[in-house]
Design an enzyme around this catalytic site. Sequence first.
Site, PDB file in Angstrom:
ATOM      1  N   ASN A  29      -3.437   6.225  -1.787  1.00 13.65           N
ATOM      2  CA  ASN A  29      -3.227   6.162  -0.337  1.00 13.65           C
ATOM      3  C   ASN A  29      -2.607   7.432   0.223  1.00 13.65           C
ATOM      4  O   ASN A  29      -2.843   7.790   1.367  1.00 13.65           O
ATOM      5  CB  ASN A  29      -2.374   4.956   0.035  1.00 13.65           C
ATOM      6  CG  ASN A  29      -3.214   3.690   0.086  1.00 13.65           C
ATOM      7  OD1 ASN A  29      -4.434   3.761   0.141  1.00 13.65           O
ATOM      8  ND2 ASN A  29      -2.571   2.542   0.058  1.00 13.65           N
TER       9      ASN A  29
ATOM     10  N   HIS B 292      -1.092  -2.518  -7.201  1.00 17.21           N
ATOM     11  CA  HIS B 292      -1.831  -2.178  -5.982  1.00 17.21           C
ATOM     12  C   HIS B 292      -3.340  -2.148  -6.220  1.00 17.21           C
ATOM     13  O   HIS B 292      -3.852  -1.274  -6.918  1.00 17.21           O
ATOM     14  CB  HIS B 292      -1.329  -0.819  -5.448  1.00 17.21           C
ATOM     15  CG  HIS B 292      -1.969  -0.428  -4.171  1.00 17.21           C
ATOM     16  ND1 HIS B 292      -2.386   0.840  -3.891  1.00 17.21           N
ATOM     17  CD2 HIS B 292      -2.285  -1.169  -3.077  1.00 17.21           C
ATOM     18  CE1 HIS B 292      -2.930   0.869  -2.686  1.00 17.21           C
ATOM     19  NE2 HIS B 292      -2.883  -0.335  -2.176  1.00 17.21           N
TER      20      HIS B 292
ATOM     21  N   SER C  18       0.821  -1.207   0.000  1.00 19.39           N
ATOM     22  CA  SER C  18       0.000   0.000   0.000  1.00 19.39           C
ATOM     23  C   SER C  18       0.851   1.251   0.000  1.00 19.39           C
ATOM     24  O   SER C  18       0.350   2.343  -0.255  1.00 19.39           O
ATOM     25  CB  SER C  18      -0.859   0.043   1.261  1.00 19.39           C
ATOM     26  OG  SER C  18      -1.625  -1.104   1.371  1.00 19.39           O
TER      27      SER C  18
ATOM     28  N   GLU D  44      -3.142   0.520  -9.244  1.00 22.98           N
ATOM     29  CA  GLU D  44      -1.940   1.324  -9.478  1.00 22.98           C
ATOM     30  C   GLU D  44      -0.809   0.376  -9.878  1.00 22.98           C
ATOM     31  O   GLU D  44      -0.580  -0.630  -9.196  1.00 22.98           O
ATOM     32  CB  GLU D  44      -1.561   2.081  -8.201  1.00 22.98           C
ATOM     33  CG  GLU D  44      -2.570   3.166  -7.857  1.00 22.98           C
ATOM     34  CD  GLU D  44      -2.371   3.783  -6.479  1.00 22.98           C
ATOM     35  OE1 GLU D  44      -2.568   4.994  -6.339  1.00 22.98           O
ATOM     36  OE2 GLU D  44      -2.022   3.038  -5.529  1.00 22.98           O
TER      37      GLU D  44
END
Length: 373
Positions: free
Chosen positions: A190, A140, A119, A152
């Site tokens: 994130n 991701h 993450s 991602e």
Amino acid sequence: MSFSQIGVVGLGIMGAGIVEVFSRAGYQVVGVAESAAAVTAGQSNLAKSLDRAVSKGKLTQDQSDEITGRVTFGENFELLANCDLVIEAAPEILALKVEIFSKLDAAVKPSGILATNTSSLSVTAIANATARPTKVIGMHFFNPAPVQKFVEVISTKHSDSQVVSEIVELGNSLGKHLAQISDQPGFIVNKLLLRYLNHATQILDSGQASKEQMDAAMRELSGYPMGPCELLDLIGIDTCVEILKTIHADTKLEIDEPAPGMVKLVSAGHKGRKTGSGFYDYSAKLDVPTDPNQDVKNQVHNDLLIAYLGDCIAMEATGYATKADIDSGMKLGCGLPNGPFEVIESLGIDNVRKAQAELSERTGITAYQPLPL
Ligand code: CAA
């Protein structure tokens, strides 16, 4: 390269979700976890998700059985030997991921691509643990992986561009929208989301609003599918603390230091849905959070939204991500009804800048100031 067998290491909520994404798309999948108990938990996570789809009439029992039939589970990394791609979805601990990648490097055929679902951790550091750094990337996914359409793809300075294009093509074949980015803590989503979740916990810690007021504010006034406390519980508060530590080590900003309210819950074992409690208690079905105090809801909604929009403006201004990728990430990764730049467009950039200046002055936090013109 054609992908036929996909491996997944780590079978928690994210790992099991990634297994489901690939097996639903027709791939043979090998799911590996560190213990018999973790394998059983992964099988149960997959079964629960498929049962939910069957009970809603989205899949027939036969289709569900076919999806399960394409997955082999086990504890041994040797099961992954023939995989064309292995995705690691272990907890956010760099030393653990480095150890896993070194084992994967030994177990998986040399042509296999190794991806981490980290993450926020350094994909470069993880790639360096292998003798094939050109074939290591970040991939991701977002929770729940079968639902969220954004992925991602993180390349490092070692990544082979051919490998990156093959992964993007593979991701598109899963019906996902992919954004290619370089290796920075928190990537696109994130970095923005965790600061927003931390901000919400800081407001909660200060006593300005309750969790119900905050969650109701974001659901009712921005149409978010979940409020921040509900989302912290979904992601896992321990995971959020780890991501924030990585982001904070990079930015050194006080606003990125994990809020005490999160740290305390994690220390007490209340890590979110996965442990049965976090900000909320999940022993019984939860009602949608609500609160009649419109003034408090307006205030926290304004503060959370304006700080977040300011972060989006700053991220785009650094050239790290485009407006289109930021908007797609927040809509397709987190289910938000609008992308931040669509919201800025509707509010007017001058109004957003004025609100940023007001927030910064009222809170004394310089990080909330608008960028210099
Ligand atoms: N697994 C599979 N499918 C699931 C699911 C799960 N765990 N949870 C929900 N779904 C499916 C449901 O089956 C349903 O599918 P259909 O539309 O086909 O019927 C759909 O999702 C909607 O579910 P529900 O009606 O039960 O519930 P909802 O409308 O309240 O939606 C939600 C639930 C999808 C989780 C929604 O609230 C949401 O999108 N929340 C935001 C989640 C988010 O922000 N995720 C990103 C977190 S950040 C991250 O993951 C990255 C990281 O590294 C930390």
